[in-house]
Design a protein around this motif. Structure first.
Motif, mmCIF file in Angstrom:
data_model
loop_
_atom_site.group_PDB
_atom_site.id
_atom_site.type_symbol
_atom_site.label_atom_id
_atom_site.label_comp_id
_atom_site.label_asym_id
_atom_site.label_seq_id
_atom_site.Cartn_x
_atom_site.Cartn_y
_atom_site.Cartn_z
ATOM 1 N N ALA A 365 0.816 -1.220 0.000
ATOM 2 C CA ALA A 365 0.000 0.000 0.000
ATOM 3 C C ALA A 365 0.849 1.269 0.000
ATOM 4 O O ALA A 365 0.372 2.335 -0.393
ATOM 5 C CB ALA A 365 -0.936 0.004 1.207
ATOM 6 N N ASN A 366 2.093 1.149 0.442
ATOM 7 C CA ASN A 366 2.991 2.310 0.470
ATOM 8 C C ASN A 366 3.931 2.334 -0.740
ATOM 9 O O ASN A 366 4.937 3.040 -0.723
ATOM 10 C CB ASN A 366 3.805 2.295 1.763
ATOM 11 N N TYR A 367 3.606 1.549 -1.740
ATOM 12 C CA TYR A 367 4.361 1.493 -2.998
ATOM 13 C C TYR A 367 5.767 0.923 -2.822
ATOM 14 O O TYR A 367 6.667 1.200 -3.613
ATOM 15 C CB TYR A 367 4.419 2.874 -3.672
ATOM 16 N N ASN A 368 5.939 0.122 -1.796
ATOM 17 C CA ASN A 368 7.194 -0.587 -1.623
ATOM 18 C C ASN A 368 7.104 -1.950 -2.307
ATOM 19 O O ASN A 368 6.087 -2.637 -2.196
ATOM 20 C CB ASN A 368 7.496 -0.804 -0.127
ATOM 21 N N THR A 369 8.159 -2.350 -2.995
ATOM 22 C CA THR A 369 8.177 -3.651 -3.644
ATOM 23 C C THR A 369 8.618 -4.708 -2.640
ATOM 24 O O THR A 369 9.702 -4.616 -2.056
ATOM 25 C CB THR A 369 9.119 -3.663 -4.851
ATOM 26 N N ILE A 370 7.765 -5.687 -2.427
ATOM 27 C CA ILE A 370 8.063 -6.791 -1.515
ATOM 28 C C ILE A 370 8.509 -7.965 -2.378
ATOM 29 O O ILE A 370 7.723 -8.491 -3.183
ATOM 30 C CB ILE A 370 6.828 -7.184 -0.685
ATOM 31 N N PRO A 371 9.758 -8.391 -2.261
ATOM 32 C CA PRO A 371 10.265 -9.418 -3.169
ATOM 33 C C PRO A 371 9.670 -10.794 -2.892
ATOM 34 O O PRO A 371 9.184 -11.083 -1.797
ATOM 35 C CB PRO A 371 11.776 -9.406 -2.897
ATOM 36 N N SER A 372 9.726 -11.628 -3.914
ATOM 37 C CA SER A 372 9.299 -13.016 -3.780
ATOM 38 C C SER A 372 10.248 -13.772 -2.861
ATOM 39 O O SER A 372 11.463 -13.535 -2.875
ATOM 40 C CB SER A 372 9.272 -13.666 -5.165
ATOM 41 N N ALA A 373 9.676 -14.702 -2.073
ATOM 42 C CA ALA A 373 10.511 -15.499 -1.167
ATOM 43 C C ALA A 373 9.721 -16.701 -0.667
ATOM 44 O O ALA A 373 8.486 -16.658 -0.578
ATOM 45 C CB ALA A 373 10.971 -14.658 0.020
ATOM 46 N N PRO A 374 10.420 -17.801 -0.326
ATOM 47 C CA PRO A 374 9.770 -18.910 0.372
ATOM 48 C C PRO A 374 9.318 -18.440 1.755
ATOM 49 O O PRO A 374 10.115 -17.895 2.507
ATOM 50 C CB PRO A 374 10.866 -19.972 0.471
#
Length: 520
Positions: A365-374
């Motif tokens: 929601a804050n336009y931060n990219t959350i990377p893919s991860a297990p």
């Protein structure tokens, strides 16, 4: 000299007047509109002298042209009152419907005609594929207020659509159905159902009228005797994935062609043809699968390349996704928070079950990219093993860490939030019925691409249905070729509860082979 005489006319022609025949249609609109495969009922009034709606000395005929503007006509009926199922193609131009009343004594015909427009009667709902004989298949569409967007007409089930349309069911037994949108251009779009059959055939049906839209050779031009289509998925309503011979083929759905040409690059072996594709508009990877030969997870990393790029998923996290030997995938889907894939794996050596989750990259929601991860790896307790061994369907809540397990008689909810596992029975099949398949109720367009429903930017300017991602669809059987469908709402959020008392039942089907939620 003029010779004259008298003549008496005894013919009576000047006194025996032919009765006028009059067609009156005060209750029939001047322009007719009917939905495809709907019954058209018209009741004109015919006056013949002092007789209203005569049954003798007058014959009737209803005709329609099969192509707008054509003069060749097809007879719909020979009664004064018309009751006919309209099978004309859905077009923007009008057909011509003609009613003829014929004075049989004098051979004089009186006619009345109307322009008639045919539109599609099929809208959003649950599309059922069933069989009545074990050799052929047909479609039925369940439309209802709770299941169909912007619809208040109540329950309307379109049974046996193909047989009603063509006179016979489709040859072949359906293995699975999937709803998709073929975007031939940014303007021209078509709702389609991709259907894979047990005889390894595949085609697409046009949801407008359920005519065959694309045959196998248009879907897979390299078709040969070894071709084995297994599953079909969509990525963000922009790409299609076809799994054939345990390989993934990816094409853009925004093009005229529907042909899958080359498999995705890299190691490409999809265990049990099970893939989890992103529908959240994330930034990759765009689809995950498990390779049982190597014990590693793989992903589609780029969709714009030709062929699409796939590769081993190497990101480390809660577990090592490249070191899971001896496992097989049982089921998988988007779960937990709508941006996480969840895989149920079975250990071939111990026969125990475990759950692995891997998130797609997304923007918060804050336009931060959350990377893919297990994100999670959890072992299921031994008490769950016999339940899972008897499962006919396993599926996940899209926005809760809950897995549902449907056996022939019960549905269980398995909660796994934070790696803490608990489970309990949530539903029992009605007496005399056996559960054959169960899925989460997800609106068709919502499953394809959730951002379409964005209140600000989405092209769909209405909220999702109340039941969207908050109900379970269950198919049951009573006899070999008698099936029912139940839509069961969730209970309190996060509990996994199912409100059986509020379930809606839909009957009248044969053996239910598969079902999908068709979009609008």
């Amino acid at each position: 000299m003029v010779t004259g005489g008298c003549f008496t006319d005894k013919s009576g022609l000047d006194t025996n007047k032919i009765n006028d025949l009059v067609i009156e249609t005060p209750n029939i609109a001047s322009i007719l509109r009917v939905e495809y495969l709907e019954e058209l009922n018209l009741d004109p009034t015919v006056k013949f002298g002092n007789v209203t709606n005569p049954t003798t000395d007058v014959s009737y005929k209803w005709e329609i042209n099969q192509t707008p503007g054509a003069t060749q006509l097809v007879v719909l009926g020979n009664e004064r009152v018309l009751k006919a199922t309209i099978k004309n193609m859905i077009l923007s131009a009008s057909y011509k419907l003609i009613f003829t009343a014929r004075d049989e004594k004098h051979g004089i015909e009186y006619k009345k005609s109307w322009p008639l427009y045919v539109s599609s009667s099929f809208r959003e709902g649950i599309l059922i594929a069933d069989t009545k004989d074990g050799a052929s298949s047909d479609f039925s569409l369940i439309m209802d207020n709770d299941l169909t967007t912007s619809y208040t007409a109540g329950l309307n089930i379109k049974y046996n659509i193909i047989k009603t349309k063509t006179g016979s069911s489709y040859p072949g037994v359906v293995k699975n159905l999937n709803y998709a949108i073929h975007k031939q251009s940014l303007i021209l779009t078509k709702n389609v159902i991709t259907t894979i059959f047990e005889n390894k055939d595949i085609n697409m049906f046009d949801c407008l009228d359920y005519s065959v839209y694309k045959t196998a050779d248009k879907i897979f031009p390299a078709l040969n005797s070894s071709f084995d289509p297994q599953a079909f998925y969509t990525i963000n309503n922009a790409q299609w994935i076809l799994i054939a011979n345990n390989k993934s083929y990816v094409i853009n759905s925004i093009q005229v062609s529907t042909s899958f040409m080359m498999p995705a690059s890299g190691v490409n072996n999809i265990d049990n043809a099970i893939v989890v594709a992103d529908n959240s508009g994330g930034s990759g990877p765009y689809a995950f699968w498990f390779d049982n030969n190597t014990g590693k997870f793989h992903a589609i990393t780029m969709t714009f390349t030709t062929p699409a790029t796939s590769g081993e998923y190497t990101t480390q996290g809660a577990f090592n996704p490249g070191n899971l030997p001896g496992r097989r995938v049982v089921a998988a889907d988007v779960a937990v928070d709508g941006v996480t894939s969840a895989f149920l794996l079975k250990n071939s050596a111990t026969n125990s079950y475990e759950l692995c989750t891997i998130s797609f990259a997304y923007t918060d929601a804050n336009y931060n990219t959350i990377p893919s991860a297990p994100k999670l790896k959890v072992d299921f307790p031994a008490e769950l093993t016999p339940i899972l061994n008897s499962a006919v369907s396993v599926f996940f809540a899209m926005f809760d860490p809950i897995m549902y397990v449907a056996t022939p008689s019960k549905i269980y909810a398995v909660k796994f939030g934070g790696g803490v596992v608990s489970y309990s029975e949530k539903y029992s099949a009605p007496a005399g019925e056996t559960i054959t398949k169960a899925k989460l109720f997800v609106q068709g367009r919502y499953r394809l691409y959730r951002k379409d429903f964005d209140a600000v930017n989405g092209p769909i300017f209405e909220a999702p249905l109340a039941l969207n991602t908050k109900a379970v669809v269950v198919a049951t059987s009573k006899t070999a070729f008698q099936g029912d469908v139940y839509v069961i709402p969730f209970g309190a959020s996060g509990t996994g509860d199912l409100n059986a008392s509020q379930a809606k039942k839909y009957s009248g089907f044969g053996k239910i082979l598969d079902f999908t939620i068709q979009g609008q």
